[in-house]
Design a protein around this motif. Structure first.
Motif, PDB file in Angstrom:
ATOM      1  N   LEU A   1      49.351 -11.811 -37.100  1.00 26.44           N
ATOM      2  CA  LEU A   1      49.053 -12.314 -35.751  1.00 26.44           C
ATOM      3  C   LEU A   1      49.989 -13.439 -35.304  1.00 26.44           C
ATOM      4  N   ARG A   2      50.870 -13.855 -36.215  1.00 27.87           N
ATOM      5  CA  ARG A   2      51.776 -14.985 -35.960  1.00 27.87           C
ATOM      6  C   ARG A   2      50.981 -16.214 -35.500  1.00 27.87           C
TER       7      ARG A   2
ATOM      8  N   ALA B   1      46.663 -15.961 -44.947  1.00 24.86           N
ATOM      9  CA  ALA B   1      48.109 -16.043 -44.699  1.00 24.86           C
ATOM     10  C   ALA B   1      48.659 -14.695 -44.228  1.00 24.86           C
ATOM     11  N   LEU B   2      48.175 -13.605 -44.812  1.00 26.46           N
ATOM     12  CA  LEU B   2      48.632 -12.286 -44.354  1.00 26.46           C
ATOM     13  C   LEU B   2      48.159 -12.011 -42.931  1.00 26.46           C
TER      14      LEU B   2
ATOM     15  N   LEU C   1      44.518 -22.661 -41.936  1.00 26.17           N
ATOM     16  CA  LEU C   1      43.311 -22.335 -42.700  1.00 26.17           C
ATOM     17  C   LEU C   1      43.664 -21.866 -44.108  1.00 26.17           C
ATOM     18  N   ALA C   2      44.764 -21.136 -44.235  1.00 20.90           N
ATOM     19  CA  ALA C   2      45.219 -20.726 -45.568  1.00 20.90           C
ATOM     20  C   ALA C   2      45.566 -21.960 -46.400  1.00 20.90           C
ATOM     21  N   GLY C   3      46.220 -22.925 -45.776  1.00 18.82           N
ATOM     22  CA  GLY C   3      46.534 -24.173 -46.477  1.00 18.82           C
ATOM     23  C   GLY C   3      45.280 -24.910 -46.914  1.00 18.82           C
ATOM     24  N   LEU C   4      44.274 -24.921 -46.057  1.00 15.31           N
ATOM     25  CA  LEU C   4      43.008 -25.571 -46.412  1.00 15.31           C
ATOM     26  C   LEU C   4      42.305 -24.822 -47.552  1.00 15.31           C
ATOM     27  N   ALA C   5      42.416 -23.505 -47.562  1.00 15.31           N
ATOM     28  CA  ALA C   5      41.831 -22.726 -48.664  1.00 15.31           C
ATOM     29  C   ALA C   5      42.496 -23.093 -49.990  1.00 15.31           C
TER      30      ALA C   5
ATOM     31  N   ILE D   1      54.008 -15.402 -44.804  1.00 10.27           N
ATOM     32  CA  ILE D   1      54.275 -14.460 -45.899  1.00 10.27           C
ATOM     33  C   ILE D   1      54.602 -15.216 -47.184  1.00 10.27           C
ATOM     34  N   LEU D   2      55.410 -16.249 -47.078  1.00  7.87           N
ATOM     35  CA  LEU D   2      55.747 -17.058 -48.250  1.00  7.87           C
ATOM     36  C   LEU D   2      54.498 -17.746 -48.804  1.00  7.87           C
ATOM     37  N   THR D   3      53.642 -18.229 -47.922  1.00  5.36           N
ATOM     38  CA  THR D   3      52.389 -18.848 -48.368  1.00  5.36           C
ATOM     39  C   THR D   3      51.529 -17.832 -49.107  1.00  5.36           C
TER      40      THR D   3
END
Length: 160
Positions: free
Chosen positions: A56-57, A50-51, A64-68, A8-10
């Motif tokens: 899905l925890r 990230a959402l 993958l969000a970090g890579l995006a 969520i923070l991401t």
């Protein structure tokens, strides 16, 4: 913090970057170039991932969000190089409008876009007197957020 909280923070921090850029356009009158606009898309992908990771925890989706986000850093690095004159932009829309093959002033006027595009090699500075362009600020922000999201994705899951 749990994987859900990190995700969520991401998502919030990833959404903050393109929203801040849009606010600088609307409230400060800063015009974006084509590469500026390209830098925003990976952030929106990161928000969605990230959402989904929060729902899905999933640490894999958080990674993958970090890579995006790091993809936005890569585009920002390319943009910074264009601004510094290290290489030309790969996008034809980054060039300043010119006369091209126009034969007359009338043809030139008809060929111009209704709203001129900003060339990608014209750096935009948010803070007067600070020689750090918006592309350079995005590069630093994206590298930091991308690394943080990847570090959070590697952490063991905590209950929450």
């Amino acid at each position: 913090m749990s994987t859900r909280q990190h995700a969520i923070l991401t998502a919030i921090l990833a959404a903050a970057a393109p929203l801040a850029a849009m606010a600088s356009e609307r409230f400060l009158g800063m015009a974006p170039c084509a590469l500026c606009l390209w830098q925003r898309w990976p952030y929106w992908v990161a928000v969605a991932l990230a959402l989904l990771a929060a729902t899905l925890r999933s640490r894999a989706l958080l990674a993958l969000a970090g890579l995006a986000v790091l993809a936005s850093a890569a585009i920002a690095g390319l943009h910074l190089g264009v601004e510094q004159g290290w290489w030309p932009s790969p996008l034809p829309s980054c060039a300043a409008p010119g006369a091209g093959a126009a034969m007359s002033v009338d043809e030139l006027m008809r060929s111009l876009a209704p709203r001129p595009d900003k060339p990608c090699d014209a750096a935009a500075y948010l803070i007067h007197g600070l020689p750090v362009s918006m592309a350079a600020m995005n590069l630093a922000y994206a590298l930091g957020l991308g690394a943080l999201a990847l570090a959070w994705a590697r952490r063991p899951t905590h209950a929450a």
